[in-house]
Design an enzyme around this catalytic site. Structure first.
Site, short mmCIF file in Angstrom:
data_model
loop_
_atom_site.label_atom_id
_atom_site.label_comp_id
_atom_site.label_asym_id
_atom_site.label_seq_id
_atom_site.Cartn_x
_atom_site.Cartn_y
_atom_site.Cartn_z
N VAL A 1 34.22 22.84 -20.08
CA VAL A 1 34.42 21.50 -20.87
C VAL A 1 35.00 22.17 -22.35
O VAL A 1 35.96 21.18 -22.63
CB VAL A 1 33.32 21.52 -21.12
CG1 VAL A 1 32.55 19.76 -22.38
CG2 VAL A 1 32.79 20.45 -19.81
N THR B 1 26.17 18.92 -21.71
CA THR B 1 24.40 18.42 -21.23
C THR B 1 22.82 18.57 -21.88
O THR B 1 22.83 19.56 -20.89
CB THR B 1 24.74 18.22 -19.84
OG1 THR B 1 26.11 18.15 -19.53
CG2 THR B 1 23.27 17.52 -18.99
N PHE C 1 32.27 14.21 -18.93
CA PHE C 1 31.95 13.05 -18.09
C PHE C 1 33.22 13.67 -16.40
O PHE C 1 33.68 13.33 -15.92
CB PHE C 1 32.31 12.14 -17.61
CG PHE C 1 30.93 11.32 -18.92
CD1 PHE C 1 30.07 10.78 -17.92
CD2 PHE C 1 31.53 10.26 -19.62
CE1 PHE C 1 29.02 10.14 -18.75
CE2 PHE C 1 30.71 9.92 -20.59
CZ PHE C 1 28.99 10.01 -19.77
N LEU C 2 34.01 14.80 -17.20
CA LEU C 2 35.47 15.53 -16.32
C LEU C 2 34.99 15.94 -14.86
O LEU C 2 33.85 16.70 -14.89
CB LEU C 2 36.22 16.70 -17.17
CG LEU C 2 35.13 18.06 -17.70
CD1 LEU C 2 35.04 18.89 -16.40
CD2 LEU C 2 35.83 18.49 -18.40
N GLU D 1 35.83 19.15 -11.79
CA GLU D 1 36.63 19.97 -11.84
C GLU D 1 37.49 19.59 -10.78
O GLU D 1 37.33 18.90 -9.90
CB GLU D 1 35.18 21.29 -11.28
CG GLU D 1 34.90 21.84 -12.24
CD GLU D 1 33.74 23.36 -11.97
OE1 GLU D 1 33.71 23.13 -11.04
OE2 GLU D 1 32.70 22.96 -12.66
N GLY E 1 29.00 13.24 4.84
CA GLY E 1 29.75 14.70 4.80
C GLY E 1 28.53 16.21 4.94
O GLY E 1 27.11 15.70 5.15
N CYS F 1 26.80 20.92 -11.61
CA CYS F 1 26.54 19.52 -12.59
C CYS F 1 25.81 18.62 -11.39
O CYS F 1 24.26 18.74 -11.49
CB CYS F 1 27.37 18.71 -12.66
SG CYS F 1 28.64 19.43 -13.86
C1 UDX Z 1 30.77 15.93 -11.77
C2 UDX Z 1 30.81 14.13 -12.14
O1 UDX Z 1 32.02 13.51 -10.95
C3 UDX Z 1 31.74 14.17 -13.31
O2 UDX Z 1 32.04 13.17 -13.87
C4 UDX Z 1 31.05 15.25 -14.47
O3 UDX Z 1 31.05 15.60 -15.28
C5 UDX Z 1 30.53 16.63 -13.78
O4 UDX Z 1 30.58 16.46 -11.74
P1 UDX Z 1 32.20 17.64 -10.41
O5 UDX Z 1 30.97 18.46 -10.11
O6 UDX Z 1 33.46 18.32 -10.87
O7 UDX Z 1 31.84 16.39 -11.69
O8 UDX Z 1 32.66 16.95 -9.14
P2 UDX Z 1 32.67 15.71 -7.57
O9 UDX Z 1 34.58 15.67 -7.78
O10 UDX Z 1 32.16 14.50 -8.20
O11 UDX Z 1 31.64 16.23 -6.73
C6 UDX Z 1 31.13 17.23 -6.61
C7 UDX Z 1 30.43 16.77 -5.47
O12 UDX Z 1 30.53 16.37 -4.96
C8 UDX Z 1 31.11 17.65 -4.61
O13 UDX Z 1 30.32 18.94 -3.75
C9 UDX Z 1 32.08 17.15 -3.58
O14 UDX Z 1 32.36 17.35 -1.98
C10 UDX Z 1 30.58 15.54 -3.08
N1 UDX Z 1 31.13 14.39 -2.52
C11 UDX Z 1 31.85 13.93 -3.68
C12 UDX Z 1 30.66 13.78 -2.05
O15 UDX Z 1 30.03 14.71 -0.60
N2 UDX Z 1 30.84 12.92 -1.22
C13 UDX Z 1 31.87 12.34 -2.61
O16 UDX Z 1 32.17 10.25 -2.06
C14 UDX Z 1 32.53 12.43 -3.49
#
Ligand code: UDX
Length: 427
Positions: free
Chosen positions: A11, A120, A149-150, A152, A250, A257
């Site tokens: 962040v 957070t 809210f970013l 990774e 899946g 997060c």
């Molecule tokens: C998340 C939030 O999206 C972000 O806004 C917040 O600030 C931090 O947490 P991040 O952890 O980087 O971001 O990844 P994200 O792309 O949200 O995916 C999180 C997890 O969910 C991953 O393991 C991904 O594989 C899983 N996922 C995501 C699913 O299993 N199905 C989906 O449809 C979307």
């Protein structure tokens, strides 16, 4: 505008790089001297697309400075971002890094500044932070909350193009300054109390996993009823009230997060004597997806994986990151090893991190080398390069042509036509 950013993690670094790019003078203070040294040379401690270029450019223009010393960062900063980690243990949020950072800021604060909490943190702690600050400084300050809210892997994009900017403050001059600071980025603005801002972050990071676990539950039913979860969730997501994103079934969610924030919200609710049953079910469902995937793998491998060579494709918790925190691959590998399988683990960038967490596996960066003589291919993280594999070539390399698709990215018909035994999740 002169800014200080405390903490050179995900962040902090992205926030600093993006504001520097938008013309602010940003000093990042980080207590890890080794990390500071590397950053001063433009070396990023993790893989994040686009961040290295942005940091290199702004180091050169001197809009971005890294230091280990608070006295170089804090005096003169108009806005100070607190971006340190808030790890949780059994849902309990550890705020010691935040309080340490706040203390160091206060000790070096010479004139008025706005302290912005990006970490957070549990809703309502700003008054505690203010009290702590006052013990160590006579300077004037305000404390506001601007949650992050970013995602990774898309962190730079998300920071330049946020869906929304939430500003948690009730003071006019603070709100004005923070709106001004964010004028270079698009997205909706929401001004609210700091407690609301902090809860918006937790609620968002709990709602998205709820969607995922819901889709995963539907996937189980799809397998029962002979439906395809990809089609089902596509149809469901066409309703604008529901939205099409985060309905991907899946292996479930991982990362730094979602698991942490879901656990924290359950814990915070419990402290307020509220039993957050929905979120408990979300967590449970997410764990159960691993069992479901393992069951599917064992089934497709003829009822037994003992002594078989199973190749996990994708180790990072999601594509485009080297982050292994709460990665599903860790649990899948462990479960398979407990069943007596030989695990080969493949990832384009996460191997240095993965080696610390997955023991007893052999690691590969090239999927074709990993798949030579294998009994099954297990797609765990959907890196782009795994979407376009040459399956005709793979068929010749593998001992048994089995594909277990933990992210539903492959075309079943095509694989079956090539002679593979294919299983996804809910299709
Ligand atoms: C998340 C939030 O999206 C972000 O806004 C917040 O600030 C931090 O947490 P991040 O952890 O980087 O971001 O990844 P994200 O792309 O949200 O995916 C999180 C997890 O969910 C991953 O393991 C991904 O594989 C899983 N996922 C995501 C699913 O299993 N199905 C989906 O449809 C979307």
């Amino acid at each position: 505008m002169n800014l200080a950013v405390v903490g050179a993690g995900y962040v902090g670094l992205v926030t600093a790089a993006v504001f520097a790019e938008m013309g602010c003078r940003v000093t990042v203070v980080e207590i890890n001297g080794e990390r500071v040294k590397k950053l001063q040379e433009g070396e990023i401690p993790f893989y994040e697309p686009g961040l290295d270029g942005l940091i290199a450019k702004n180091l050169q223009s001197k809009n971005l400075i890294f230091t280990q010393n608070y006295d170089k960062a804090i005096p003169g900063a108009e806005v100070i971002f607190i971006c340190v980690g808030t790890p949780t243990k059994n849902g309990r949020v550890d705020l010691s890094f935040v309080y340490e950072a706040v203390k160091s800021v206060a000790r070096n604060l010479k004139s008025y500044a706005i302290l912005v909490i990006k970490s957070t943190v549990p809703p309502g702690i700003n008054s505690k932070i203010e009290k702590k600050m006052r013990r160590f400084t006579r300077a004037e300050f305000d404390v506001a909350s601007v949650p992050e809210f970013l995602r990774e892997g898309k962190a730079v994009w998300d920071t330049f193009h946020p869906y929304r900017v939430v500003i948690g403050s009730v003071k006019k001059k603070v709100i004005h300054k923070l709106l001004q600071l964010h004028r270079g980025v698009p997205g909706k603005r929401l001004v609210c109390t700091p407690a609301s801002a902090q809860l918006i972050k937790y609620a968002s990071n709990a709602f998205l996993p709820t969607k995922i676990s819901f889709a995963n539950s539907i996937a189980v039913l799809c397998d029962e009823f002979g439906a395809d979860v990809e089609e089902v969730m596509k149809g469901v997501g066409m309703d604008k009230r529901i939205g099409a994103e985060f309905l991907g079934a899946g292996l479930g969610y991982g990362g730094s997060c979602f698991p942490k924030d879901v656990a924290a919200l359950i814990h915070l609710a419990k402290r307020s004597k509220y039993n957050f049953e929905i979120l408990k079910a979300v967590e449970k469902t997410n764990k159960k997806q691993i069992d479901y995937f393992i069951g599917r793998t064992v089934g497709l491998c003829g009822g037994e994986v003992k002594g078989k060579v199973l190749v996990i494709l994708g180790l990072a918790f999601k594509p485009d990151t080297s982050d292994m925190r709460e990665a599903r691959s860790i649990y899948v590998a462990e479960r398979l090893q407990n069943l007596g399988a030989e695990v080969r683990a493949c990832d384009p960038v996460a191997i240095p991190e993965a080696e610390k967490l997955i023991k007893g596996a052999r690691f590969f960066t090239d999927p074709y080398t990993a798949l030579r003589g294998a009994d099954a291919l297990l797609l765990v993280t959907e890196w782009g390069e795994y979407k376009t594999l040459d399956f005709a070539r793979i068929k010749k390399l593998m001992k048994a042509p089995v594909v277990v698709d933990g992210r539903n990215i492959y075309n079943r018909k095509q694989l079956v036509r090539l002679g593979f035994k294919y299983g996804g999740v809910g299709r």
